[in-house]
Design a protein around this motif. Sequence first.
Motif, PDB file in Angstrom:
ATOM      1  N   ASP A 105       0.838  -1.245   0.007  1.00 11.87           N
ATOM      2  CA  ASP A 105      -0.083  -0.001   0.086  1.00 11.87           C
ATOM      3  C   ASP A 105       0.771   1.439   0.124  1.00 11.87           C
ATOM      4  OD1 ASP A 105      -2.626  -0.828   0.176  1.00 11.87           O
ATOM      5  OD2 ASP A 105      -1.887  -2.017   2.134  1.00 11.87           O
ATOM      6  N   HIS A 106       1.819   1.258   0.474  1.00 10.66           N
ATOM      7  CA  HIS A 106       2.781   2.652   0.739  1.00 10.66           C
ATOM      8  C   HIS A 106       3.951   2.361  -0.436  1.00 10.66           C
ATOM      9  CE1 HIS A 106       6.228   1.457   2.710  1.00 10.66           C
ATOM     10  NE2 HIS A 106       5.613   0.392   3.597  1.00 10.66           N
ATOM     11  N   PRO A 129      -6.987   2.544  -0.810  1.00  7.14           N
ATOM     12  CA  PRO A 129      -6.002   2.479   0.458  1.00  7.14           C
ATOM     13  C   PRO A 129      -6.082   1.363   1.399  1.00  7.14           C
ATOM     14  CG  PRO A 129      -6.892   4.844  -0.401  1.00  7.14           C
ATOM     15  CD  PRO A 129      -7.581   3.732  -0.883  1.00  7.14           C
ATOM     16  N   GLY A 130      -5.176   0.530   1.691  1.00  5.77           N
ATOM     17  CA  GLY A 130      -5.176  -0.204   2.799  1.00  5.77           C
ATOM     18  C   GLY A 130      -5.851  -1.839   2.085  1.00  5.77           C
ATOM     19  N   LYS A 131      -5.926  -1.904   0.763  1.00  6.98           N
ATOM     20  CA  LYS A 131      -6.284  -2.776   0.362  1.00  6.98           C
ATOM     21  C   LYS A 131      -5.268  -4.050   0.370  1.00  6.98           C
ATOM     22  CE  LYS A 131      -6.422  -5.199  -4.569  1.00  6.98           C
ATOM     23  NZ  LYS A 131      -6.430  -4.717  -5.993  1.00  6.98           N
ATOM     24  N   TYR A 132      -3.898  -3.899   0.261  1.00  4.77           N
ATOM     25  CA  TYR A 132      -2.985  -4.892   0.193  1.00  4.77           C
ATOM     26  C   TYR A 132      -2.641  -5.350   1.802  1.00  4.77           C
ATOM     27  CZ  TYR A 132      -2.132  -3.742  -4.561  1.00  4.77           C
ATOM     28  OH  TYR A 132      -2.456  -3.226  -5.906  1.00  4.77           O
ATOM     29  N   LEU A 133      -2.854  -4.411   2.612  1.00  5.48           N
ATOM     30  CA  LEU A 133      -2.695  -4.895   3.947  1.00  5.48           C
ATOM     31  C   LEU A 133      -3.944  -5.662   4.578  1.00  5.48           C
ATOM     32  CD1 LEU A 133      -0.859  -4.770   6.283  1.00  5.48           C
ATOM     33  CD2 LEU A 133      -1.900  -2.524   7.021  1.00  5.48           C
ATOM     34  N   ALA A 134      -4.893  -5.444   3.934  1.00 10.29           N
ATOM     35  CA  ALA A 134      -6.299  -6.196   4.476  1.00 10.29           C
ATOM     36  C   ALA A 134      -6.254  -7.532   3.772  1.00 10.29           C
ATOM     37  CB  ALA A 134      -7.398  -5.577   4.028  1.00 10.29           C
ATOM     38  N   PHE A 139      -5.649 -13.283   4.524  1.00  9.07           N
ATOM     39  CA  PHE A 139      -5.176 -14.360   3.838  1.00  9.07           C
ATOM     40  C   PHE A 139      -5.288 -15.681   4.554  1.00  9.07           C
ATOM     41  CE2 PHE A 139      -2.159 -16.955   1.192  1.00  9.07           C
ATOM     42  CZ  PHE A 139      -2.429 -16.435   0.156  1.00  9.07           C
ATOM     43  N   PRO A 140      -5.948 -16.713   3.979  1.00  9.10           N
ATOM     44  CA  PRO A 140      -6.201 -18.127   4.620  1.00  9.10           C
ATOM     45  C   PRO A 140      -4.871 -18.427   5.026  1.00  9.10           C
ATOM     46  CG  PRO A 140      -6.420 -18.302   2.382  1.00  9.10           C
ATOM     47  CD  PRO A 140      -6.491 -16.813   2.461  1.00  9.10           C
ATOM     48  N   SER A 141      -4.989 -19.395   6.343  1.00  7.64           N
ATOM     49  CA  SER A 141      -3.905 -19.880   6.806  1.00  7.64           C
ATOM     50  C   SER A 141      -3.598 -21.323   6.266  1.00  7.64           C
ATOM     51  CB  SER A 141      -3.791 -20.081   8.319  1.00  7.64           C
ATOM     52  OG  SER A 141      -4.117 -18.992   8.856  1.00  7.64           O
TER      53      SER A 141
END
Length: 334
Positions: A105-106, A129-134, A139-141
Amino acid sequence: MAEKFPYTLETPTEEENKLIKKEFAGYLSGAVRVRPSGYFFQGIYRDYAERLFNFSVKSSDVFVVSYPKCGTTWTQEMTWLLLHDLDYEGAKVELDSRFPFLEADHVLDPEVFKLPVISDKLACPPPEPGKYLAAADNFPSPRTIKTHMPFSLLPPKLVDTCKVIYVTRDPRDVVVSYYHHHRMWATHGYSGDFKKFFDFFINEQVMWSPFWSHVREAWEKRHHSNLLIVTYEQLKADLPSVIKKVANFLGKNVTPEDIEKLSSHLHIDTMKNNMAVNCLHEAEFGLLDTKEGGFIRQGKSGGWRSYFDAEMIEKFDKWTKEKGQGLEKEFNWV
């Protein structure tokens, strides 16, 4: 409970910020430094520093951590396949979808996507904004997560909680590869020559620098049972041995036949033509310029000799002695 971000974010002087925005056209938000360490990022990092520091880590996670251009993609593909029992069919899915990039995101500032060179080709809106961090958080374990952040800016309990593979490389080769990387990606927007970029690198004015601080933070944790340090040079010299070492670290059994097949899959020529790992689709949207050789470029060690002149060699040696403080000998980068 979230921890307070323990560092200070400092805006460079107006003169330095003006220079950075001029030379790196993709750094639309200017620059920011983390004090006291001096880590250097685009200004948009301010919006994510505390959230990255407080990212929730699970015991089943596996992180691949590196300074950029140290063999990250190589290590990611190896790690994912070992964790997923050599599922080559599953590995046909784009690597970023299997191995989210924590701080994207950054790095991928949404404002860059509005530049005509990209927006004219983009078939979808800029990332929220924040898409990739979310995406990483959800993300599934077992989650496999890539980051270029140094340990001090990641969750403090990271290595105590989950497995971490740290990959590094001779910084002389890093600066060459990082130069092409910056010229390749519109999100960086660097169009200058190598000599100028070389100075930005050793002056620690490119993202994720300082290099030596980044490596030292990993080296200081080298005895932790949850950390494995791998070098690009080891990957080049004896890939099968590294595969076996990583498999043991992850608790996976591999046969000699498995290692042979995975070594073939990870060969540089195979990786360069692998659509799932070489970011070739980004070129379609104007994000990546393949004239620089593609995201996976040459896969060489020692290529810096074709780029450094006598003045650069002298500068680099002085910088290494001052900032490396012996680490270069530990990794045999002499």
